[in-house]
Structures are given as structure tokens and as C-alpha cells.
Enzyme design. Sequence first.
Site, PDB file in Angstrom:
ATOM      1  N   ASP A   1       0.749  -1.407   0.142  1.00 26.29           N
ATOM      2  CA  ASP A   1       0.036  -0.134   0.056  1.00 26.29           C
ATOM      3  C   ASP A   1       0.764   0.774   0.151  1.00 26.29           C
ATOM      4  O   ASP A   1       2.078   1.540   0.610  1.00 26.29           O
ATOM      5  CB  ASP A   1      -0.640   0.055   1.257  1.00 26.29           C
ATOM      6  CG  ASP A   1      -2.125   0.868   0.609  1.00 26.29           C
ATOM      7  OD1 ASP A   1      -2.448   1.409  -0.005  1.00 26.29           O
ATOM      8  OD2 ASP A   1      -2.623   1.345   2.745  1.00 26.29           O
TER       9      ASP A   1
ATOM     10  N   ASN B   1     -10.816  -3.358  -6.772  1.00 27.42           N
ATOM     11  CA  ASN B   1      -9.559  -2.167  -6.819  1.00 27.42           C
ATOM     12  C   ASN B   1     -10.279  -1.929  -8.728  1.00 27.42           C
ATOM     13  O   ASN B   1      -9.641  -0.835  -9.261  1.00 27.42           O
ATOM     14  CB  ASN B   1      -8.308  -2.070  -7.357  1.00 27.42           C
ATOM     15  CG  ASN B   1      -7.669  -2.837  -6.247  1.00 27.42           C
ATOM     16  OD1 ASN B   1      -6.555  -3.494  -5.422  1.00 27.42           O
ATOM     17  ND2 ASN B   1      -7.886  -1.500  -5.361  1.00 27.42           N
TER      18      ASN B   1
HETATM   19  C1  FPP Z   1      -2.345   0.004  -3.583  1.00 28.57           C
HETATM   20  O1  FPP Z   1      -1.427   1.503  -3.370  1.00 28.57           O
HETATM   21  C2  FPP Z   1      -1.620  -1.076  -4.300  1.00 28.57           C
HETATM   22  C3  FPP Z   1      -2.350  -1.087  -5.325  1.00 28.57           C
HETATM   23  C4  FPP Z   1      -3.511  -1.164  -5.543  1.00 28.57           C
HETATM   24  C5  FPP Z   1      -1.663  -1.752  -6.768  1.00 28.57           C
HETATM   25  C6  FPP Z   1      -0.314  -2.778  -5.765  1.00 28.57           C
HETATM   26  C7  FPP Z   1       0.648  -3.306  -7.144  1.00 28.57           C
HETATM   27  C8  FPP Z   1       1.567  -2.576  -7.481  1.00 28.57           C
HETATM   28  C9  FPP Z   1       2.410  -3.086  -6.206  1.00 28.57           C
HETATM   29  C10 FPP Z   1       2.816  -3.612  -8.437  1.00 28.57           C
HETATM   30  C11 FPP Z   1       3.353  -4.513  -8.943  1.00 28.57           C
HETATM   31  C12 FPP Z   1       2.314  -5.758  -9.047  1.00 28.57           C
HETATM   32  C13 FPP Z   1       3.243  -6.426  -9.655  1.00 28.57           C
HETATM   33  C14 FPP Z   1       2.336  -8.256  -9.644  1.00 28.57           C
HETATM   34  C15 FPP Z   1       3.225  -6.683 -10.904  1.00 28.57           C
HETATM   35  P1  FPP Z   1      -2.692   2.480  -3.279  1.00 28.57           P
HETATM   36  O2  FPP Z   1      -2.128   3.055  -4.881  1.00 28.57           O
HETATM   37  O3  FPP Z   1      -3.906   1.933  -2.731  1.00 28.57           O
HETATM   38  O4  FPP Z   1      -1.687   3.771  -2.247  1.00 28.57           O
HETATM   39  P2  FPP Z   1      -2.709   4.813  -1.760  1.00 28.57           P
HETATM   40  O5  FPP Z   1      -3.520   4.320  -0.367  1.00 28.57           O
HETATM   41  O6  FPP Z   1      -1.544   5.566  -1.191  1.00 28.57           O
HETATM   42  O7  FPP Z   1      -3.435   5.242  -2.723  1.00 28.57           O
END
Ligand code: FPP
Length: 245
Positions: A25, A73
Amino acid sequence: MSLFKKNKTKEFDFVLPQHVGIIMDGNGRWAKKRHLPRSAGHRAGAQTFRKITRYCSDIGIKYLTVYAFSTENWRRPGDEVDSLMKLFKSYLEEALSDFKDDSIVVRFIGDKAPFSEDLRALMIENEESSKDRDGMVLNIAMNYGSRDEIVRAVKSISGDVQKGIINIDSISEDTVSSRLYTCGQPDPDLIIRPSGEYRISNFLLWQCAYSEFVIMNKLWPDFTPNDMDHALEIYSKRNRRFGGV
Ligand code: FPP
């Protein structure tokens, strides 16, 4: 669990967890702080994912489950979902050769059906080509939601009851565990959530019954092997009682 684990890169003088779960996250906030689009945060998060996966394999973690994309998501803006799908595709293309040296077994947990045909094919190819390796099992949770996983398990068990394959009285916790995506794997000992949020977000709800949680105040793209060591050390000091005394 292994005590005084001897491994490729280092030794620990404490007990390592067998199975670690990570809620990756903070990519969006990382990008916002730098006035970059959210997609740049996900790209940086993908680099961290590769680094931490390799590190976990090197130090002897047996199972690593990372939360890459939840069933919820899809509600994100279309351009963010598109950029994540592109990132998954390019990662999965590289992963076919990337984790070979580490003997990592790649598994996907979640429903593959909604992904594009080429992404689904890459997921299956990664699973097939790595299934006979003997290293760390990497579960990548994609279109994963724990409630959805439990509903599927309930449907599968009810179907077998209806067909007379199993008897209601014989249904046990093991029956449920065996119908989950993580069937045959130990429950996570440790779940790490970077970015300072105190939430489980529909991740491994059944499996985390006795997991230890470590919340870290680092955004995922900034997470380093040192942070991993710190989380492992915190875990090693926990007194796990599993409901006993
Ligand atoms: C949550 O952070 C993250 C995600 C929904 C995506 C996670 C994906 C990756 C780390 C990419 C790598 C994965 C692979 C398998 C290549 P957020 O976007 O909710 O962050 P925020 O809470 O700060 O908005």
C-alpha cells in the site's frame, strides 16, 4: 519454522516466519508527494515488489503472498486500472525468466476470468513453467478478495453436499481451508502493511486468524530489505499463543 536460518545472503538469530503476507500500500501517496501520476507510483511499487520478493527468497522465507489487485480495485478510474494492467503484463512477461535463478514458484490467487486473454495466458504460463521448482512459493493476489474466496468455498462445499459427495457433519475447518486459493499452504504467520494504514482490506480473512500484524510507516515504493528485517525482528519478539496461554 527455522531457527538460526542459514541462507544465501545472511543469517538471523531469531525465528523467521514461514509465510509472510504483504499489503503493498501507498503507491498513490508516494506519487502524489512527487507531483507524479498514480501510475508512476505503481511502477515504483512494482520495482519494490521485485526487490522484496527476491530478498524474501534469499533469506529463506518459504511462502510470500502479495496483494497486487483486489476485487474492489476495478472501481478505480479507468486510466489507473489500464496502467496497472499494462504493468502486470510487462512484469509477467519478464517474470517468466526473472525468478528462474531463485527457483521461485509463481502462483496467482484470485479469479483470473475478468483479465484480458493475453494477461490470463501469461498468468497460466508463469504458473505452469514454475510449478516444479523447489524454492519460495510466491502467491500474487490479483482480482483477489477474501470474501469472494470464502463464498466460492461455500458454493463448492454445498455443491458436493448436494451431490452426496460429502456429508454435512464431516465439514470441518480443514474442509473450508482446502477450498481456498491457498489450499495446502500454511496460514500466514506475519502480515505486513506499509503506509501506516490499520486495515486488512479483504486480504486472507480466513487465513489470518492467528497472523501477527506489523504496520509500517513507510509507503510501499520506499520499502527496503532493511524494513523487511525490521518487520521480521518485530515479529520474532511477539508471543504467539494461538488462543492458548
Ligand atoms: C495500493 O496502493 C496498491 C495497489 C492497488 C497496486 C499494487 C500493485 C503494485 C505494487 C504493482 C506491482 C505488482 C505486480 C504483480 C507487478 P494505493 O494505490 O492504494 O496507494 P494509496 O493508498 O497511497 O493511494
